[in-house]
Design a protein around this motif. Structure first.
Motif, PDB file in Angstrom:
ATOM      1  N   GLU A  27      49.029  76.751  37.597  1.00  0.00           N
ATOM      2  CA  GLU A  27      49.597  77.156  36.312  1.00  0.00           C
ATOM      3  C   GLU A  27      51.057  76.736  36.166  1.00  0.00           C
ATOM      4  O   GLU A  27      51.591  76.713  35.061  1.00  0.00           O
ATOM      5  CB  GLU A  27      49.457  78.674  36.119  1.00  0.00           C
ATOM      6  N   ALA A 105      46.773  83.468  32.099  1.00  0.00           N
ATOM      7  CA  ALA A 105      47.434  83.458  30.795  1.00  0.00           C
ATOM      8  C   ALA A 105      47.181  84.746  30.011  1.00  0.00           C
ATOM      9  O   ALA A 105      47.792  84.970  28.969  1.00  0.00           O
ATOM     10  CB  ALA A 105      46.956  82.260  29.981  1.00  0.00           C
ATOM     11  N   ASN A 106      46.322  85.618  30.519  1.00  0.00           N
ATOM     12  CA  ASN A 106      45.973  86.843  29.809  1.00  0.00           C
ATOM     13  C   ASN A 106      47.065  87.898  29.979  1.00  0.00           C
ATOM     14  O   ASN A 106      47.548  88.125  31.093  1.00  0.00           O
ATOM     15  CB  ASN A 106      44.630  87.371  30.344  1.00  0.00           C
ATOM     16  N   LYS A 107      47.417  88.570  28.887  1.00  0.00           N
ATOM     17  CA  LYS A 107      48.494  89.568  28.920  1.00  0.00           C
ATOM     18  C   LYS A 107      48.177  90.755  29.827  1.00  0.00           C
ATOM     19  O   LYS A 107      49.058  91.256  30.514  1.00  0.00           O
ATOM     20  CB  LYS A 107      48.802  90.056  27.505  1.00  0.00           C
ATOM     21  N   ALA A 108      46.938  91.197  29.835  1.00  0.00           N
ATOM     22  CA  ALA A 108      46.568  92.332  30.694  1.00  0.00           C
ATOM     23  C   ALA A 108      46.693  91.961  32.167  1.00  0.00           C
ATOM     24  O   ALA A 108      47.166  92.766  32.989  1.00  0.00           O
ATOM     25  CB  ALA A 108      45.155  92.797  30.375  1.00  0.00           C
ATOM     26  N   GLN A 110      48.664  89.539  33.349  1.00  0.00           N
ATOM     27  CA  GLN A 110      50.107  89.391  33.584  1.00  0.00           C
ATOM     28  C   GLN A 110      50.764  90.749  33.794  1.00  0.00           C
ATOM     29  O   GLN A 110      51.606  90.912  34.683  1.00  0.00           O
ATOM     30  CB  GLN A 110      50.771  88.665  32.411  1.00  0.00           C
ATOM     31  N   ALA A 111      50.369  91.738  32.986  1.00  0.00           N
ATOM     32  CA  ALA A 111      50.932  93.085  33.116  1.00  0.00           C
ATOM     33  C   ALA A 111      50.564  93.707  34.460  1.00  0.00           C
ATOM     34  O   ALA A 111      51.375  94.421  35.066  1.00  0.00           O
ATOM     35  CB  ALA A 111      50.453  93.967  31.972  1.00  0.00           C
ATOM     36  N   THR A 112      49.361  93.447  34.937  1.00  0.00           N
ATOM     37  CA  THR A 112      48.945  93.968  36.239  1.00  0.00           C
ATOM     38  C   THR A 112      49.828  93.392  37.343  1.00  0.00           C
ATOM     39  O   THR A 112      50.338  94.129  38.189  1.00  0.00           O
ATOM     40  CB  THR A 112      47.460  93.643  36.503  1.00  0.00           C
ATOM     41  N   ALA A 114      52.800  92.196  36.950  1.00  0.00           N
ATOM     42  CA  ALA A 114      54.190  92.603  36.707  1.00  0.00           C
ATOM     43  C   ALA A 114      54.509  93.959  37.325  1.00  0.00           C
ATOM     44  O   ALA A 114      55.681  94.268  37.558  1.00  0.00           O
ATOM     45  CB  ALA A 114      54.474  92.620  35.208  1.00  0.00           C
ATOM     46  N   THR A 138      40.818  95.332  35.905  1.00  0.00           N
ATOM     47  CA  THR A 138      41.290  94.640  34.706  1.00  0.00           C
ATOM     48  C   THR A 138      40.282  93.580  34.268  1.00  0.00           C
ATOM     49  O   THR A 138      39.974  93.458  33.077  1.00  0.00           O
ATOM     50  CB  THR A 138      42.670  93.994  34.963  1.00  0.00           C
TER      51      THR A 138
END
Length: 156
Positions: A27, A105-108, A110-112, A114, A138
């Protein structure tokens, strides 16, 4: 002549980094600024080490530490592991590798990621198992919320 040598060594470190990143951080392959800067830093470390009297193998080791710093833990590899281990029947090879790129690329997702301090040694940290479990959940939630029956379904 010295310029040719520098170009070869720069190319060597760049190719070495690109090869590693294509396997573990695909990525980030489009981040040419990062790749160029890191290869330049490795070349500088190598030259400095040789100038300080280290032999070429030692200088190579020092340069590799600089080249791969912060890249030992891979979100991509972690997602591939989750998909291969937890959804093996639903996602035979090569689907885990392909889906991992999309999930990155998925926000969920990425949040995990983060929610954790992802260091070079994170994979051996006790928090890794928690991240792994959260990623599994997730992924199941994403497939259910998007009505994708391939994951999380049990055969009746």
């Amino acid at each position: 002549m010295k310029t040719d040598n520098s170009k070869k060594e720069l190319s060597y470190f760049r190719l070495k980094l690109e090869s590693y990143m294509s396997e573990h951080h695909p990525e980030r392959m489009s981040d040419m600024e990062f790749i160029t800067a890191r290869a330049d830093m490795a070349l500088t470390a190598y030259c400095d080490a040789v100038a300080q009297g280290f032999n070429h193998l030692e200088a190579e080791r020092i340069a590799s530490e600089v080249l791969f710093s912060g890249l030992h833990f891979s979100k991509y590899d972690t997602l591939v592991s989750v998909l291969e281990d937890e959804f093996e029947r639903e996602l035979p090879a090569p689907f885990p590798e392909r889906l991992s790129l999309l999930l990155l690329a998925n926000k969920a997702v990425q949040a995990t990621f983060a929610g954790y301090e992802l260091t070079d040694t994170f994979a051996s940290d006790e928090q890794y198992d928690r991240l792994y479990t959260e990623l599994t959940g997730t992924i199941v939630l994403l497939t259910k919320s998007n009505h994708l029956p391939i994951i999380g379904q049990t055969e009746g």
